[in-house]
Design an enzyme around this catalytic site. Structure first.
Site, mmCIF file in Angstrom:
data_model
loop_
_atom_site.group_PDB
_atom_site.id
_atom_site.type_symbol
_atom_site.label_atom_id
_atom_site.label_comp_id
_atom_site.label_asym_id
_atom_site.label_seq_id
_atom_site.Cartn_x
_atom_site.Cartn_y
_atom_site.Cartn_z
ATOM 1 N N GLU A 70 -7.726 -5.359 -22.003
ATOM 2 C CA GLU A 70 -6.241 -6.121 -22.212
ATOM 3 C C GLU A 70 -5.321 -5.587 -21.062
ATOM 4 O O GLU A 70 -5.517 -4.342 -20.995
ATOM 5 C CB GLU A 70 -5.749 -6.025 -23.709
ATOM 6 N N VAL A 71 -4.760 -6.527 -20.558
ATOM 7 C CA VAL A 71 -3.752 -6.344 -19.452
ATOM 8 C C VAL A 71 -2.684 -5.217 -19.899
ATOM 9 O O VAL A 71 -2.068 -5.470 -20.699
ATOM 10 C CB VAL A 71 -3.234 -7.319 -18.811
ATOM 11 N N HIS A 108 1.645 0.828 -13.218
ATOM 12 C CA HIS A 108 2.547 -0.509 -13.585
ATOM 13 C C HIS A 108 4.132 -0.039 -13.491
ATOM 14 O O HIS A 108 4.464 0.636 -14.031
ATOM 15 C CB HIS A 108 2.186 -0.719 -14.856
ATOM 16 N N GLY A 121 0.714 -1.046 0.117
ATOM 17 C CA GLY A 121 -0.110 -0.039 0.073
ATOM 18 C C GLY A 121 0.654 1.353 -0.127
ATOM 19 O O GLY A 121 0.357 2.255 0.313
ATOM 20 N N ARG A 179 -14.831 -13.603 -11.452
ATOM 21 C CA ARG A 179 -13.955 -12.077 -11.515
ATOM 22 C C ARG A 179 -15.044 -11.188 -11.739
ATOM 23 O O ARG A 179 -15.072 -10.029 -10.974
ATOM 24 C CB ARG A 179 -13.004 -12.268 -12.490
ATOM 25 N N GLU A 233 6.850 5.762 -8.638
ATOM 26 C CA GLU A 233 5.509 5.511 -8.807
ATOM 27 C C GLU A 233 4.695 6.617 -7.734
ATOM 28 O O GLU A 233 3.827 7.137 -8.048
ATOM 29 C CB GLU A 233 5.107 4.354 -8.306
ATOM 30 N N ASN A 248 -4.314 2.612 -13.492
ATOM 31 C CA ASN A 248 -3.530 1.607 -12.932
ATOM 32 C C ASN A 248 -2.095 2.067 -12.985
ATOM 33 O O ASN A 248 -1.739 2.882 -13.908
ATOM 34 C CB ASN A 248 -3.436 0.293 -13.912
ATOM 35 N N ILE A 268 -6.630 -9.381 -12.274
ATOM 36 C CA ILE A 268 -7.280 -8.866 -13.809
ATOM 37 C C ILE A 268 -8.643 -8.225 -13.457
ATOM 38 O O ILE A 268 -9.469 -9.202 -12.985
ATOM 39 C CB ILE A 268 -6.982 -9.936 -14.688
#
Length: 190
Positions: free
Chosen positions: A137-138, A103, A6, A59, A168, A101, A86
């Site tokens: 799509e991821v 990444h 976190g 999911r 980040e 998101n 996902i």
């Protein structure tokens, strides 16, 4: 939304509270009761919800519950900060162009899990992180912000990960600000 320690969640809370983003974090959703983000949320007095992915049939059902929880609280933007699941069209459809998101790679390179190890295995000299809008799509979707991090010859997954995490923490609040401005949720300062 978080599955891990976190640190990005906490960086985002601080950015909101410091006035860097005129926003408020109103809920943290995690998928594991042992998630380190929960103790951060408790310390920061942010409400939490544990939705264990193993306790739902699909999911899609998990995403329905997540979307409903956010909608009940009037959430405008959703941030996946270390969410290691996902997501489906259910959540993406509930928050179109409002699901962000973070990444740990310079997308489109090294999509999916283990991105940092993928970068090390490829022996690249430059890695980094990307904040982007989520699509089905991821690790695809429009890129909001990226930050580059040099890959040192002495790097391990842990040392590179630490430097990427620092970036980040810097770019995630900026990505939230940009996404909110793009949607007209905030007035642009320009």
């Amino acid at each position: 939304m978080a599955s891990g320690e976190g640190s990005n969640f906490e960086a985002l809370v601080h950015a909101c509270r410091n006035g860097d983003i005129p926003a408020e974090v109103v809920l943290l959703v995690v998928n594991r009761e042992t998630c380190g983000a929960l103790s951060r949320a408790t310390r920061l007095e942010i409400p939490t919800l544990v939705l264990d992915h193993r306790a739902v049939a699909s999911r899609e059902e998990l995403d329905r519950r997540i979307a409903a929880s956010f909608q009940q609280r009037g959430v405008d933007l959703v941030v996946m900060a270390g969410w290691m699941r996902i997501v489906t069209e259910v959540l993406i459809g509930a928050y179109p162009e409002r699901l962000i998101n973070i990444h740990p790679s310079l997308l489109p390179s090294f999509r999916g899990a283990r991105a940092i190890q993928q970068a090390l295995d490829a022996q690249v000299r430059l890695s980094g992180c990307t904040a982007h809008l989520v699509e089905l799509e991821v690790d695809t979707g429009p890129i909001l912000v990226q930050a580059a991090v040099p890959v040192l010859e002495t790097d391990s997954a842990e040392t590179l990960s630490e430097r990427i995490h620092q970036q980040e923490h810097r770019i995630l609040p900026l990505a939230v600000q940009l996404a909110a401005e793009r949607l007209g949720l905030l007035e642009s300062n320009s």
